[in-house]
Design an enzyme around this catalytic site. Structure first.
Site, short mmCIF file in Angstrom:
data_model
loop_
_atom_site.label_atom_id
_atom_site.label_comp_id
_atom_site.label_asym_id
_atom_site.label_seq_id
_atom_site.Cartn_x
_atom_site.Cartn_y
_atom_site.Cartn_z
N LYS A 14 0.84 -1.21 0.00
CA LYS A 14 0.00 0.00 0.00
C LYS A 14 0.87 1.26 0.00
O LYS A 14 0.60 2.23 -0.72
CB LYS A 14 -0.94 -0.01 1.22
CG LYS A 14 -2.12 -0.96 1.03
CD LYS A 14 -2.88 -1.25 2.30
CE LYS A 14 -3.95 -2.33 2.01
NZ LYS A 14 -4.64 -2.84 3.18
N ASP A 62 -11.33 2.82 3.73
CA ASP A 62 -11.81 1.44 3.52
C ASP A 62 -13.32 1.40 3.31
O ASP A 62 -13.87 0.37 2.93
CB ASP A 62 -11.47 0.58 4.74
CG ASP A 62 -10.16 -0.18 4.57
OD1 ASP A 62 -9.88 -0.61 3.45
OD2 ASP A 62 -9.44 -0.34 5.57
N GLN A 70 -4.95 -1.67 9.20
CA GLN A 70 -4.87 -2.99 8.58
C GLN A 70 -5.59 -4.02 9.46
O GLN A 70 -5.35 -4.10 10.65
CB GLN A 70 -3.39 -3.37 8.36
CG GLN A 70 -3.17 -4.67 7.61
CD GLN A 70 -3.71 -4.64 6.18
OE1 GLN A 70 -3.71 -3.60 5.52
NE2 GLN A 70 -4.19 -5.77 5.69
#
Ligand code: GUN
Length: 291
Positions: free
Chosen positions: A55, A121, A99
């Site tokens: 990422k 997200d 994460q």
């Protein structure tokens, strides 16, 4: 039909989309706005570390600044939430990604803490709620990355969704649930299958579009006998078998059955990664009052 005409190449599509996003990031930077993503990793799980590293690399490729925050496993939940709160009020930070999974902590408690405007997200109750009531646009709202990537891919490859039966094998907040809603909003009839579904092959055989995100080889895989002719196959499952990365579909075997299929690797994965970048730019524009 040639094999290459059947393959939906997420890797090259993501590269193409990244080039134009890079331009958008540049133009924001020219206005003095540096799109910035904070990535929080709790613990040292090797695959989580790998995800976070990729990422960060993706961000730097297109000019997004990333801030790497590592928190040791065992840190009290209160301290993790405190860190998120600080980032919520940090004006220079536009996106926050924690994460998942967070070892020892219920992910709902973590996600709830992220400001909806920074929730790249798209997993917060607010953004999920907006998705559920249809108050969103695919390319200008914070939608979970994998489902968003799948929808962009299907659209770019001209897959007809309206009136089709889409079968999704996954019921998670990250993939199955948001994807079900996105497909429904494109007028598909959607069936969700999961680990307790009885006679799953009877259902997958009805699918005009079959999306699978299981990743449990050798226990679960999809062969030709589970599919109807002309199906569009979208493979999100990842398993490592004898050191080899494999998807849920038996790729070589099902090729004759499918009209289109995503490869593994090089299918949905790069589209998920692209979507995170696009969501970071969207979050930047939301936080800077541009949209
Ligand atoms: N872990 C596995 N996939 C994801 C994802 O898309 N986002 C986050 N935050 N964690 C994950």
């Amino acid at each position: 039909m040639q094999v290459r005409d059947k393959v939906m190449d997420g890797k090259s599509l993501a590269e193409r989309l990244k080039s134009s996003l890079r331009e958008e990031v540049l133009s924001l930077r020219r206005k003095g706005i540096v799109p910035t993503l904070a990535v929080i990793l709790v613990g040292r799980d090797p695959s989580s570390i790998k995800y976070v590293e990729s990422k960060k690399k993706d961000c730097s490729e297109i000019g997004i600044k990333s801030i790497d925050i590592r928190i040791p496993e065992g840190t009290p939940k209160r301290e993790i939430l405190e860190r998120i709160k600080e980032l919520n009020s940090e004006e220079k930070v536009h996106g926050i990604l924690v994460q998942l999974p967070v070892p020892g902590v219920d992910e709902k408690d973590v996600i709830r803490e992220i400001s909806p405007d920074k929730d790249v997200d798209g997993l917060s109750p607010y953004n999920m709620g907006k998705l559920m009531i249809g108050d969103y646009s695919l390319r200008e709202s914070l939608i979970p990355c994998t489902p968003k990537g799948v929808m962009i891919l299907l659209k770019e490859y001209g897959v007809e969704i309206k009136g089709k039966h889409a079968v999704v094998i996954n019921r998670s907040n990250l993939v199955g649930k948001p994807l079900q809603k996105l497909l429904l909003d494109e007028d598909a009839t959607v069936t969700i299958c999961h680990s307790k579904t009885v006679n799953i092959e009877e259902i997958t055989r009805m699918g005009d579009i079959v999306v699978s995100a299981v990743g449990r080889r050798p226990k679960f895989h999809i062969g030709s006998e589970m599919l109807k002719d002309g199906v569009v196959a979208v493979d999100i499952g990842m398993s490592f078998l004898e050191g080899k990365l494999m998807g849920d579909f038996d790729f070589e075997e099902v090729l004759e059955k499918v009209s289109k299929i995503t490869p593994m690797p090089g299918g949905v994965g790069p589209m998920t990664r692209y979507s995170l970048l696009e969501n970071t730019v969207i979050a930047t524009k939301i936080n800077e009052g541009i949209i």
